[in-house]
Design a protein around this motif. Structure first.
Motif, mmCIF file in Angstrom:
data_model
loop_
_atom_site.group_PDB
_atom_site.id
_atom_site.type_symbol
_atom_site.label_atom_id
_atom_site.label_comp_id
_atom_site.label_asym_id
_atom_site.label_seq_id
_atom_site.Cartn_x
_atom_site.Cartn_y
_atom_site.Cartn_z
ATOM 1 N N GLU A 179 1.569 9.042 -5.927
ATOM 2 C CA GLU A 179 2.096 10.391 -5.726
ATOM 3 C C GLU A 179 3.057 10.770 -6.847
ATOM 4 O O GLU A 179 3.008 11.893 -7.370
ATOM 5 C CB GLU A 179 2.810 10.466 -4.367
ATOM 6 C CG GLU A 179 1.867 10.376 -3.176
ATOM 7 C CD GLU A 179 2.624 10.269 -1.856
ATOM 8 O OE1 GLU A 179 3.878 10.139 -1.900
ATOM 9 O OE2 GLU A 179 1.970 10.282 -0.791
ATOM 10 N N GLN A 193 0.833 -1.207 0.000
ATOM 11 C CA GLN A 193 0.000 0.000 0.000
ATOM 12 C C GLN A 193 0.868 1.257 0.000
ATOM 13 O O GLN A 193 0.534 2.245 -0.667
ATOM 14 C CB GLN A 193 -0.924 -0.015 1.220
ATOM 15 C CG GLN A 193 -2.022 -1.063 1.135
ATOM 16 C CD GLN A 193 -2.819 -1.165 2.422
ATOM 17 O OE1 GLN A 193 -2.424 -0.652 3.479
ATOM 18 N NE2 GLN A 193 -3.952 -1.857 2.355
ATOM 19 N N GLN A 214 0.902 3.988 -2.860
ATOM 20 C CA GLN A 214 0.709 5.408 -2.565
ATOM 21 C C GLN A 214 1.831 6.245 -3.159
ATOM 22 O O GLN A 214 1.598 7.307 -3.747
ATOM 23 C CB GLN A 214 0.642 5.616 -1.050
ATOM 24 C CG GLN A 214 0.389 7.078 -0.660
ATOM 25 C CD GLN A 214 0.281 7.239 0.850
ATOM 26 O OE1 GLN A 214 0.314 6.272 1.596
ATOM 27 N NE2 GLN A 214 0.156 8.482 1.286
#
Length: 374
Positions: free
Chosen positions: A141, A133, A137
């Motif tokens: 980003e 995760q 992420q």
């Protein structure tokens, strides 16, 4: 703090034995006598990480309890406890999502080992999921950042492209104005340099030349006679034949052109045509007597289209000749004055295309208020 465990078995003795061993190992434990009681504890938020359940129980058996747990709380591990005769059932339960199984009678140290192994596996799965995760992420980003930068780069690219096009347009306008003035001074025929530059581009495209070489060839053809700025008017505009001494001066204009353009960075690619446009394919041209492929391609193309323009435009001393006459002249001198490969591609271009170029330049000159003498 260690994870909470739930022990489910209809036999009180087994519940107590497991409870005591696992509690002594530091695991907070709770017990349930059947599936309904176990489900009630799970629903009440006991925070259990692992359930040890017997398979053979009155009412809802351990398999049904396993299905219910996996459908409602899939992150809770389940270890099945079974009799020796139910090993096949225990294995089947593994396929349904159980983490492991124990057979009765069991060794308490083995029970502890399986519990610890199951919880360690769950910890690794959880950490791997959290890491995944985190990576997702970060990727998201970075993707947003790349997209944002891509938008910014695209905006800058469009601005730079517009600026470049404006600069190139300015270069074109300036160079064309210079050569229009020189055309008038030399031949009294405006548009000559514009036409041969567009003719050169047409043949170059037919031969597969692409940018940026295409623009450099265009500029080279446009500026081919820039060196005549240094030739005295008495020679340049002389109505009679030139003397041998005057021809020596006239033949200096390719070298003068090369010197004029030397050091102008954006015109570096145009210099070969300016310097070599009087060379001949058979080596009898000037200023260096280059032969064949020694002559830059742009200059070899220019030699053909310059002859086309010279023969098909009006001159003070004669009227324009038809395109077919110029075409035959080019064919006649292929391999002598002209590169046969260039001639081959030149002949593929229909007469209508040369006429369109000529009309376009004539209209442009008229729009700019310049007389057009043919």
């Amino acid at each position: 703090m260690k994870p909470n465990l739930l022990i489910v078995d209809d036999e009180q003795v087994i519940r107590e034995v497991l409870y005591e061993r696992l509690s002594s190992a530091g695991y907070p434990c709770a017990a349930a006598a059947n599936s309904n009681e176990a489900l009630a504890r799970l629903r009440n938020g006991g925070g259990f990480s692992l359930v040890l359940t017997d398979i053979d129980m009155p009412g809802q058996n351990g398999i049904a309890l396993l299905k219910e747990i996996k459908s409602t709380q899939p992150d809770v591990d389940v270890v099945m406890v079974t009799g020796v005769v139910d090993v096949d059932t225990a294995i089947q339960s593994i396929r349904m999502g159980a983490s492991d199984y124990l057979t009765k009678p069991f060794n308490l140290d083995e029970v502890l080992l399986i519990v610890e192994r199951t919880l360690e596996k769950r910890r690794l799965i959880r950490e791997n999921r959290e890491y995944q995760q985190m990576l997702e992420q970060r990727v998201e980003e970075r993707t947003h950042e790349v997209l944002r930068k891509s938008v910014e780069v695209e905006r800058l690219y469009k601005e730079l492209k517009t600026a470049f096009e404006q600069i190139r347009s300015t270069y074109d306008t300036t160079l064309e104005a210079l050569m229009e003035a020189l055309d008038t001074r030399d031949t009294e025929t405006q548009g000559h340099s514009r036409r041969v530059s567009e003719y050169t581009v047409a043949v170059a495209r037919e031969m597969g030349v692409q940018e940026p070489e295409l623009t450099q060839m265009r500029w080279g053809a446009l500026l081919h006679d820039v060196g005549k700025i240094g030739v005295p008017d008495a020679i340049l505009r002389k109505p009679a034949a030139l003397t041998p001494e005057e021809w020596i001066e006239m033949r200096k204009h390719p070298e003068l052109g090369r010197r004029i353009l030397a050091g102008i960075r954006f015109l570096e690619g145009a210099v070969p045509i300016v310097y070599c446009h009087q060379e001949r394919y058979d080596g009898t041209g000037y200023p260096r007597g280059l032969k064949g492929d020694q002559i830059p391609l742009g200059a070899r193309i220019f030699a053909v289209v310059d002859t086309l323009d010279a023969m098909t435009m009006n001159r003070p001393y004669r009227k324009a000749l038809p395109y077919e006459r110029a075409r035959q002249e080019v064919i006649k001198f292929s391999g002598q004055q002209f590169d046969p490969a260039v001639v081959e591609h030149f002949l593929k271009i229909p007469e209508q295309e040369w006429e369109q170029i000529n009309r376009r330049i004539k209209a442009d000159l008229a729009a700019r208020g310049m007389s057009h003498k043919y």
